[in-house]
Design a protein around this motif. Structure first.
Motif: not given
Length: 96
Positions: A18-21, A29-31, A34-35
């Motif tokens: 979650a933190v990295a996302l 970044l594009n979602f 990023a995921t």
């Protein structure tokens, strides 16, 4: 005891993801990318830094799978089924 180890390990992994996302999305970044990147970061983090927790979870899984809890109901049912099979085989497959 086992559930605490699983819960702690899972919460840490989800937290790192979650933190990295959030950081990657805030960077722009594009979602979807990023995921995927957050999942890779979470995996790498847990592989490098969470060895003790991962080993504890693996050991608890091994203990659960090798535990020899005897269930008397199953033993009784299996014994009855074996007797029924023996009776049917002895009668040529005919029921009494």
């Amino acid at each position: 005891m086992y559930s605490r180890q699983w819960l702690l390990y899972s919460l840490i992994r989800v937290g790192v993801f979650a933190v990295a996302l959030v950081v990657l999305v805030l960077v722009g970044l594009n979602f979807i990318i990023a995921t995927i990147a957050a999942a890779v970061i979470g995996f790498c983090f847990s592989y490098i830094f969470l060895r003790n927790q991962r080993d504890a979870v693996a050991k608890s899984i091994q203990n659960i799978r090798t535990r020899k809890d005897t269930d008397t109901d199953n033993d009784v049912e299996n014994e009855m089924l074996d007797r029924i099979d023996e009776n049917l085989e002895g009668d040529g497959g005919r029921k009494p």
